[in-house]
Design a protein around this motif. Structure first.
Motif, PDB file in Angstrom:
ATOM      1  N   PRO A 290      37.481  24.410  42.185  1.00  0.00           N
ATOM      2  CA  PRO A 290      37.257  25.721  42.788  1.00  0.00           C
ATOM      3  C   PRO A 290      35.948  26.348  42.313  1.00  0.00           C
ATOM      4  O   PRO A 290      35.523  26.140  41.170  1.00  0.00           O
ATOM      5  N   ALA A 291      35.314  27.107  43.189  1.00  0.00           N
ATOM      6  CA  ALA A 291      34.146  27.904  42.796  1.00  0.00           C
ATOM      7  C   ALA A 291      34.686  29.166  42.134  1.00  0.00           C
ATOM      8  O   ALA A 291      35.399  29.939  42.767  1.00  0.00           O
ATOM      9  N   LEU A 292      34.372  29.361  40.875  1.00  0.00           N
ATOM     10  CA  LEU A 292      34.935  30.474  40.103  1.00  0.00           C
ATOM     11  C   LEU A 292      33.815  31.331  39.541  1.00  0.00           C
ATOM     12  O   LEU A 292      32.940  30.839  38.830  1.00  0.00           O
TER      13      LEU A 292
ATOM     14  N   TRP B 270      37.129  38.690  38.809  1.00  0.00           N
ATOM     15  CA  TRP B 270      36.960  37.264  39.061  1.00  0.00           C
ATOM     16  C   TRP B 270      37.322  36.939  40.498  1.00  0.00           C
ATOM     17  O   TRP B 270      38.035  37.686  41.159  1.00  0.00           O
ATOM     18  N   SER B 271      36.781  35.810  40.951  1.00  0.00           N
ATOM     19  CA  SER B 271      37.065  35.327  42.297  1.00  0.00           C
ATOM     20  C   SER B 271      36.980  33.803  42.283  1.00  0.00           C
ATOM     21  O   SER B 271      35.970  33.241  41.859  1.00  0.00           O
ATOM     22  N   ALA B 272      38.040  33.155  42.738  1.00  0.00           N
ATOM     23  CA  ALA B 272      38.096  31.698  42.781  1.00  0.00           C
ATOM     24  C   ALA B 272      38.293  31.253  44.229  1.00  0.00           C
ATOM     25  O   ALA B 272      39.299  31.573  44.850  1.00  0.00           O
ATOM     26  N   THR B 273      37.304  30.551  44.757  1.00  0.00           N
ATOM     27  CA  THR B 273      37.378  30.032  46.119  1.00  0.00           C
ATOM     28  C   THR B 273      37.982  28.637  46.075  1.00  0.00           C
ATOM     29  O   THR B 273      37.625  27.837  45.213  1.00  0.00           O
ATOM     30  N   ASP B 274      38.871  28.323  46.989  1.00  0.00           N
ATOM     31  CA  ASP B 274      39.552  27.026  47.067  1.00  0.00           C
ATOM     32  C   ASP B 274      40.453  26.770  45.856  1.00  0.00           C
ATOM     33  O   ASP B 274      40.639  25.629  45.442  1.00  0.00           O
TER      34      ASP B 274
ATOM     35  N   LYS C 203      47.363  34.479  36.857  1.00  0.00           N
ATOM     36  CA  LYS C 203      46.556  35.526  37.481  1.00  0.00           C
ATOM     37  C   LYS C 203      46.317  35.189  38.946  1.00  0.00           C
ATOM     38  O   LYS C 203      46.278  34.020  39.328  1.00  0.00           O
ATOM     39  N   PRO C 204      46.129  36.207  39.789  1.00  0.00           N
ATOM     40  CA  PRO C 204      45.784  35.926  41.178  1.00  0.00           C
ATOM     41  C   PRO C 204      44.394  35.285  41.252  1.00  0.00           C
ATOM     42  O   PRO C 204      43.611  35.400  40.312  1.00  0.00           O
ATOM     43  N   VAL C 205      44.094  34.649  42.362  1.00  0.00           N
ATOM     44  CA  VAL C 205      42.800  33.957  42.467  1.00  0.00           C
ATOM     45  C   VAL C 205      41.643  34.934  42.650  1.00  0.00           C
ATOM     46  O   VAL C 205      40.490  34.581  42.374  1.00  0.00           O
ATOM     47  N   VAL C 206      41.906  36.147  43.078  1.00  0.00           N
ATOM     48  CA  VAL C 206      40.877  37.182  43.195  1.00  0.00           C
ATOM     49  C   VAL C 206      41.470  38.484  42.675  1.00  0.00           C
ATOM     50  O   VAL C 206      42.540  38.901  43.130  1.00  0.00           O
ATOM     51  N   SER C 207      40.801  39.116  41.713  1.00  0.00           N
ATOM     52  CA  SER C 207      41.310  40.385  41.213  1.00  0.00           C
ATOM     53  C   SER C 207      40.295  41.037  40.286  1.00  0.00           C
ATOM     54  O   SER C 207      39.241  40.478  39.988  1.00  0.00           O
ATOM     55  N   SER C 208      40.654  42.222  39.822  1.00  0.00           N
ATOM     56  CA  SER C 208      39.857  42.975  38.857  1.00  0.00           C
ATOM     57  C   SER C 208      40.814  43.807  38.022  1.00  0.00           C
ATOM     58  O   SER C 208      41.770  44.368  38.570  1.00  0.00           O
ATOM     59  N   VAL C 209      40.580  43.866  36.726  1.00  0.00           N
ATOM     60  CA  VAL C 209      41.427  44.661  35.835  1.00  0.00           C
ATOM     61  C   VAL C 209      40.554  45.389  34.823  1.00  0.00           C
ATOM     62  O   VAL C 209      39.440  44.973  34.534  1.00  0.00           O
ATOM     63  N   ALA C 210      41.071  46.485  34.304  1.00  0.00           N
ATOM     64  CA  ALA C 210      40.385  47.217  33.245  1.00  0.00           C
ATOM     65  C   ALA C 210      40.875  46.689  31.904  1.00  0.00           C
ATOM     66  O   ALA C 210      42.075  46.632  31.656  1.00  0.00           O
ATOM     67  N   MET C 211      39.948  46.295  31.055  1.00  0.00           N
ATOM     68  CA  MET C 211      40.290  45.800  29.726  1.00  0.00           C
ATOM     69  C   MET C 211      39.942  46.894  28.717  1.00  0.00           C
ATOM     70  O   MET C 211      38.803  47.350  28.668  1.00  0.00           O
ATOM     71  N   GLU C 212      40.936  47.310  27.939  1.00  0.00           N
ATOM     72  CA  GLU C 212      40.735  48.352  26.940  1.00  0.00           C
ATOM     73  C   GLU C 212      41.348  47.905  25.611  1.00  0.00           C
ATOM     74  O   GLU C 212      42.472  48.283  25.265  1.00  0.00           O
ATOM     75  N   PRO C 213      40.622  47.088  24.864  1.00  0.00           N
ATOM     76  CA  PRO C 213      41.149  46.600  23.586  1.00  0.00           C
ATOM     77  C   PRO C 213      41.432  47.753  22.621  1.00  0.00           C
ATOM     78  O   PRO C 213      40.776  48.796  22.682  1.00  0.00           O
TER      79      PRO C 213
ATOM     80  N   PRO D 112      42.775  21.832  45.065  1.00  0.00           N
ATOM     81  CA  PRO D 112      42.878  20.437  45.519  1.00  0.00           C
ATOM     82  C   PRO D 112      41.787  19.544  44.941  1.00  0.00           C
ATOM     83  O   PRO D 112      41.999  18.359  44.734  1.00  0.00           O
ATOM     84  N   GLY D 113      40.621  20.127  44.643  1.00  0.00           N
ATOM     85  CA  GLY D 113      39.509  19.327  44.150  1.00  0.00           C
ATOM     86  C   GLY D 113      39.407  19.225  42.647  1.00  0.00           C
ATOM     87  O   GLY D 113      38.525  18.550  42.126  1.00  0.00           O
ATOM     88  N   GLY D 114      40.263  19.908  41.910  1.00  0.00           N
ATOM     89  CA  GLY D 114      40.186  19.824  40.459  1.00  0.00           C
ATOM     90  C   GLY D 114      40.377  21.169  39.793  1.00  0.00           C
ATOM     91  O   GLY D 114      41.013  22.067  40.335  1.00  0.00           O
ATOM     92  N   THR D 115      39.772  21.300  38.619  1.00  0.00           N
ATOM     93  CA  THR D 115      39.940  22.479  37.785  1.00  0.00           C
ATOM     94  C   THR D 115      38.586  23.027  37.375  1.00  0.00           C
ATOM     95  O   THR D 115      37.670  22.262  37.068  1.00  0.00           O
ATOM     96  N   THR D 116      38.471  24.350  37.357  1.00  0.00           N
ATOM     97  CA  THR D 116      37.247  25.013  36.912  1.00  0.00           C
ATOM     98  C   THR D 116      37.633  26.098  35.916  1.00  0.00           C
ATOM     99  O   THR D 116      38.607  26.819  36.127  1.00  0.00           O
TER     100      THR D 116
END
Length: 135
Positions: free
Chosen positions: A18-20, A39-43, A57-67, A82-86
């Motif tokens: 996937p294109a990530l 983040w956004s992951a195509t395919d 996580k969903p393949v496309v999303s955005s979250v606020a990180m507040e450590p 289908p083509g592998g892992t990224t």
């Protein structure tokens, strides 16, 4: 008896994984502030978080990180398709709040702080160049 021949199959490479894309902004914050992790992951069919966060996580999303503590944090995401892992990672640096003064300027963004400084400089300049002061 009939003899035949067997043709070997050619090896066909799988398409790329996937294109990530993954970003965090800003990359440095003050304790008590948040950064936007996107983040956004195509395919991709599935994504899994690791390091400073975890879970599916969903393949496309955005979250606020507040450590809740200062230091460096790495957010990693691995997506499969289908083509592998990224896999991709981003880093976040959390600095302590400025001490003293009683004001909570540590939660201001750099742009907001710059705006306040410019506004203050303009006020001081106007006060120094008013017609009453020039006389």
């Amino acid at each position: 008896v009939k003899l035949g021949y067997r043709k070997e199959l050619e090896a066909v490479s799988d398409p790329a994984g996937p294109a990530l894309t993954m970003t965090i902004a800003p990359g440095t914050i003050t304790l008590g502030s948040a950064a936007a992790l996107s983040w956004s992951a195509t395919d991709a069919t599935a994504c899994t978080a690791s390091d400073a966060w975890s879970g599916s996580k969903p393949v496309v999303s955005s979250v606020a990180m507040e450590p809740t503590e200062t230091g460096g944090y790495t957010y990693s995401l691995t997506c499969t398709g289908p083509g592998g892992t990224t896999a991709r990672s981003v880093a976040l640096l959390v600095n302590p709040k400025a001490s003293g003064g009683g004001s909570d300027s540590g939660s201001l963004s750099p742009f907001a702080l710059l705006g306040l400084l410019l506004a203050s400089a303009v006020r001081r300049r106007r006060a120094g160049s008013s017609p009453a002061a020039a006389s």
